[in-house]
Structure formats: structure tokens, C-alpha cells
Design an enzyme around this catalytic site. Structure first.
Site, short mmCIF file in Angstrom:
data_model
loop_
_atom_site.label_atom_id
_atom_site.label_comp_id
_atom_site.label_asym_id
_atom_site.label_seq_id
_atom_site.Cartn_x
_atom_site.Cartn_y
_atom_site.Cartn_z
N ASP A 1 0.01 -13.93 1.17
CA ASP A 1 -0.49 -15.30 1.33
C ASP A 1 -1.88 -15.24 1.97
O ASP A 1 -2.05 -15.50 3.17
CB ASP A 1 0.48 -16.11 2.19
N LYS A 2 -2.85 -14.88 1.14
CA LYS A 2 -4.19 -14.61 1.66
C LYS A 2 -4.81 -15.83 2.34
O LYS A 2 -5.54 -15.72 3.30
CB LYS A 2 -5.12 -14.18 0.52
N PHE B 1 -10.15 -8.52 -1.14
CA PHE B 1 -10.15 -9.71 -0.26
C PHE B 1 -10.68 -10.99 -0.91
O PHE B 1 -11.55 -11.66 -0.35
CB PHE B 1 -11.00 -9.49 1.00
N SER C 1 -8.09 -1.49 4.01
CA SER C 1 -7.99 -1.76 2.59
C SER C 1 -8.89 -0.79 1.85
O SER C 1 -10.06 -0.66 2.17
CB SER C 1 -8.44 -3.20 2.30
N LYS D 1 -4.18 -2.17 11.57
CA LYS D 1 -3.50 -1.65 10.36
C LYS D 1 -4.23 -0.41 9.87
O LYS D 1 -5.41 -0.47 9.51
CB LYS D 1 -3.45 -2.72 9.28
N GLY E 1 4.36 -0.15 -3.06
CA GLY E 1 5.69 -0.18 -3.65
C GLY E 1 6.49 1.08 -3.37
O GLY E 1 6.12 1.93 -2.56
N TYR F 1 5.65 -6.21 0.79
CA TYR F 1 4.97 -7.07 -0.19
C TYR F 1 5.55 -6.80 -1.57
O TYR F 1 6.17 -7.67 -2.20
CB TYR F 1 3.46 -6.78 -0.16
C1 FMN Z 1 -1.99 -7.47 -4.45
C2 FMN Z 1 -2.02 -6.93 -3.04
C3 FMN Z 1 -2.93 -7.46 -2.14
C4 FMN Z 1 -2.97 -6.97 -0.82
N1 FMN Z 1 -3.85 -7.53 0.05
C5 FMN Z 1 -3.87 -7.09 1.33
C6 FMN Z 1 -4.72 -7.68 2.29
O1 FMN Z 1 -5.44 -8.65 2.01
N2 FMN Z 1 -4.71 -7.17 3.55
C7 FMN Z 1 -3.91 -6.12 3.92
O2 FMN Z 1 -3.93 -5.71 5.09
N3 FMN Z 1 -3.06 -5.56 3.04
C8 FMN Z 1 -3.03 -6.01 1.77
N4 FMN Z 1 -2.17 -5.44 0.88
C9 FMN Z 1 -1.33 -4.30 1.32
C10 FMN Z 1 0.04 -4.73 1.79
O3 FMN Z 1 -0.04 -5.56 2.93
C11 FMN Z 1 0.88 -3.49 2.14
O4 FMN Z 1 0.23 -2.77 3.17
C12 FMN Z 1 1.07 -2.57 0.95
O5 FMN Z 1 1.25 -3.31 -0.23
C13 FMN Z 1 2.25 -1.63 1.15
O6 FMN Z 1 3.45 -2.35 1.31
P1 FMN Z 1 4.47 -2.62 0.09
O7 FMN Z 1 4.77 -1.28 -0.53
O8 FMN Z 1 5.65 -3.26 0.72
O9 FMN Z 1 3.77 -3.51 -0.87
C14 FMN Z 1 -2.10 -5.92 -0.43
C15 FMN Z 1 -1.18 -5.40 -1.35
C16 FMN Z 1 -1.12 -5.90 -2.62
C17 FMN Z 1 -0.10 -5.33 -3.58
#
Ligand code: FMN
Length: 353
Positions: free
Chosen positions: A76-77, A126, A180, A213, A264, A314
Site C-alpha cells: 500500500d504505497k 517507488f 530497494s 530495512k 516470494g 507481500y
Molecule cells: C511489487 C513490489 C513492490 C515493493 N515495494 C516496496 C517498497 O516500496 N518498499 C519496500 O521497502 N519494499 C518493497 N517491496 C519489498 C517487500 O516489502 C518485501 O521486502 C519483499 O517483497 C520480500 O517479501 P515477500 O517475499 O513476502 O514479498 C516490494 C515488493 C514488491 C513485490
């Protein structure tokens, strides 16, 4: 109630997900976001979906949350549906990453599915409406502020400091995103001296917990030393904890940039290793929030057992649907009952479930 909590995962897997996955990933995402913005729907569904239980209530960095599983940054950006995420059963929800000004993000394509391995690759960079709009939305959510985290970032210190000053009073915890892989300029904060100075300046007057992070690091002594030096720098400079970790940088021809960050299921083993390594390096200092590849209650259990206080997800929500946080909550309660753990903190050091 049980019909709803048991039925939603089946309906998602057999009907909703196949329909969503026919769409290009960003379109599917927008549709899912529109559904999550129907706040009253999720508020009504909460008693059946969320699966909260007194045993799941836990505390870290001075915050009390009703469950150790939270929604990660990026979902939820622009802070448009954080309340709905809490209603699904997340113990906390992270808005952002918020940047000082509005940003279009990187050129498309910038999001891809790897369905067989339940992964995503993104190079979003972002996209977002910026600080003004996020602070306006967050100020309307203060009733639930005890469970709202905000992720902020920028390419120079001053941008991050301005976001912090403005958003800290509107949330319960601030994450600084230095990790990121898709945004030029963030790597500057992987230099420990620069990370130390930034963290010290944010921590000096802070009124809410501050987390950093981290980028992921690979197996092997050298990579581990680099990753852990960032964790130690952040905590020594006054951060209350670290989030371990962001997406894994990969080359990917399907992205306009030719690279992106993988998220993932394939990340989970590395997340478990990095959390254990971070806990060993930090000792009792600092809280660790795990992030990367969490899909199930037993995965969450193992992360808590090796020293995480909580975890975020996520990608699992994309693959498993809105019933997921509740099913993780219910699964974790079952594991705790089986092991006779009265509270989340009892899981640290426990054998794998
Ligand atoms: C489409 C997408 C957008 C993301 N945007 C951000 C972000 O704006 N800031 C951030 O800290 N992490 C961002 N992430 C990373 C996630 O917060 C998380 O660190 C990462 O996806 C690993 O967790 P997961 O395997 O549960 O998805 C994003 C991940 C995805 C897939």
C-alpha cells in the site's frame, strides 16, 4: 464464520486468482487494490477472517501488536487501504515506501509473476503520490495508529529527514528503506559511515521506534560480514531494530530495466539464515522483523524460533489471497498449543515445528 474463513482461500485459488492472473500484473494489482479500498467490506469480514487470538499478542520495540505477522512495504504505497489490511488479520501494516515528492517510478514492464515458484520480480522504483498525500491519508487513520508502520526513503539525507519529521507523529513505527534494488541512489546508504550518520540524526529526537530495512546478503563469509555490518551500524547508531530483508536483486530480461528484485517463496531459506545470522551478531540488542518468502505458520514459527520478533509478507498475499493472514494466525495458534507456548516470546529457541 468457519465457512467464510475456510471458503475464501478455495474461492481465491479456484476463481479469483486465475481471473486476476489473466491480466497483466500491474492491472491485476490495481484491481486488487480497488477491492481492498472497500473498507466496510473487510471490516464486516474481519471477525471471520482475522483469526486473532490472545496468544498471538506480542510486544517488540515497545509496541504491542495483536499478531506477529504484518503487511510489508510496497503493498500500500500511498496508504490507501491500511485499515483493510489490518482487518484481514495482519497484526500491523506498513504504508509506503513514501518519498518526499510524487514519483512516476521506473518504465514498464516493471512487475512480473513467476507463478510456478510463487515469486514476483519487480522494478517498480517507488511510484507514489509523495509525502503530502501520504500524510493527509495517515492523519485520518490515527484511531488505528498503534499498528501502522510507515516506510520512507530518498536519495539524500534531507529527503528522508523531512519524511521522518512529517510522518513519525502519524504512525507507530518508521522503517527507513535503504535497500530497494530498483531505485538509483539508495546504495549510497550501504556505506556504513553514511548509514550511521543518517540513523543517528533520525534517532536523536525520535518519538517512535525506528527500523532500518536491510538489503539481503548471500551465503559466505564476505557477504555476511557486509550485511551484518549494516545491521550492527544501524542498531549502534540508535535504530530500535532491523528488517531482514528487502527483495533479492536479479537480472531479468522481462523488465524494462533488465533487472529487478525477486520476492516470494524462493527467498524463504535465505530469510531464515539471515535472521539467525543477525540475531547471533546483535545478541540481545535490537528487534528483528523478518521479511521474504513467508507463506505459512510453520515458516513464521521457525523465524520466531531463530530470533525474529515478527515477520512481514507481500508476495504470499498475491498467491494465496485475503484469507492468508488469518490462516497464518490460526496455524500459529495451533502450533503454540501443541508446543505449550503461552506467548510468542516463548517460541524463541524452540525446536522447529
Ligand atoms: C511489487 C513490489 C513492490 C515493493 N515495494 C516496496 C517498497 O516500496 N518498499 C519496500 O521497502 N519494499 C518493497 N517491496 C519489498 C517487500 O516489502 C518485501 O521486502 C519483499 O517483497 C520480500 O517479501 P515477500 O517475499 O513476502 O514479498 C516490494 C515488493 C514488491 C513485490
Amino acid at each position: 464464520m468457519d465457512v467464510l474463513s475456510g471458503g475464501i482461500p478455495i474461492v481465491y485459488r479456484t476463481v479469483i486468482r486465475p481471473a486476476l492472473f489473466r491480466l497483466p500484473p500491474e492491472n491485476a494489482q490495481r484491481l486488487a487494490e480497488s477491492a481492498l479500498r472497500i473498507g466496510p467490506l473487510w471490516r464486516l469480514a474481519r471477525p471471520a477472517l482475522a483469526g486473532f487470538n490472545a496468544r498471538l499478542r506480542t510486544e517488540f520495540a515497545g509496541l504491542v501488536v495483536p499478531s506477529p505477522i504484518g503487511a510489508a512495504a510496497g503493498l500500500d504505497k500511498d496508504c490507501k487501504f491500511l485499515g483493510s489490511l489490518l482487518d484481514l488479520g495482519f497484526g500491523f501494516a506498513t504504508g509506503g515506501t513514501v518519498t518526499l515528492g510524487p514519483r512516476p517510478g521506473n518504465p514498464r514492464p516493471r512487475l512480473a509473476r513467476q507463478t510456478r515458484s510463487e515469486a514476483l520480480v519487480n522494478a517498480m522504483g517507488f511510484p507514489g503520490a509523495g509525502l503530502e498525500s501520504a500524510s493527509e491519508r495517515l492523519s485520518k487513520l490515527t484511531r488505528r495508529a498503534g499498528r501502522l508502520f510507515v516506510s520512507i526513503s530518498g536519495t539524500i539525507e534531507d529527503e528522508i529527514i523531512q519524511c521522518h519529521r512529517r510522518l513519525e507523529p502519524l504512525c507507530s513505527l518508521v522503517e527507513i528503506n535503504i535497500s530497494s534494488p530498483n531505485t538509483g541512489g539508495l546504495r549510497a546508504f550501504h556505506e556504513p559511515g553514511r548509514l550511521r550518520a543518517l540513523t543517528q540524526s533520525l534517532a536523536s529526537g525520535k518519538r517512535r521506534p525506528l527500523f532500518v530495512k536491510l538489503p539481503p546478503w548471500e551465503r559466505g563469509r564476505e557477504s555476511r560480514a557486509i550485511g551484518l555490518s549494516l545491521a550492527e551500524t544501524a542498531v549502534d547508531a540508535g535504530a530500535d531494530g532491523v528488517i531482514v530483508a528487502n527483495t533479492r536483486p536479479v537480472e531479468y530480461v522481462g523488465m524494462a530495466l533488465g533487472r529487478g528484485g525477486m520476492s516470494g517463496l524462493p527467498l524463504y531459506d535465505d530469510t531464515l539464515r539471515m535472521v539467525a545470522e543477525t540475531r547471533a551478531a546483535l545478541g540481545k540488542r535490537g528487534a528483528i522483523v523478518a521479511c521474504g518468502g513467508v507463506f505459512t505458520a510453520s515458516q513464521l514459527w521457525r523465524l520466531l524460533a531463530v530470533g525474529a520478533s515478527a515477520a512481514q509478507l507481500y508476495t504470499a498475499l498475491v498467491y494465496r489471497g485475503p484469507g492468508l493472514p488469518g490462516s497464518i494466525n490460526r496455524g500459529l495458534v495451533r502450533l503454540m498449543e501443541k508446543a505449550d507456548c503461552k506467548s510468542i516470546v516463548d517460541i524463541e529457541g524452540a525446536p522447529p515445528s
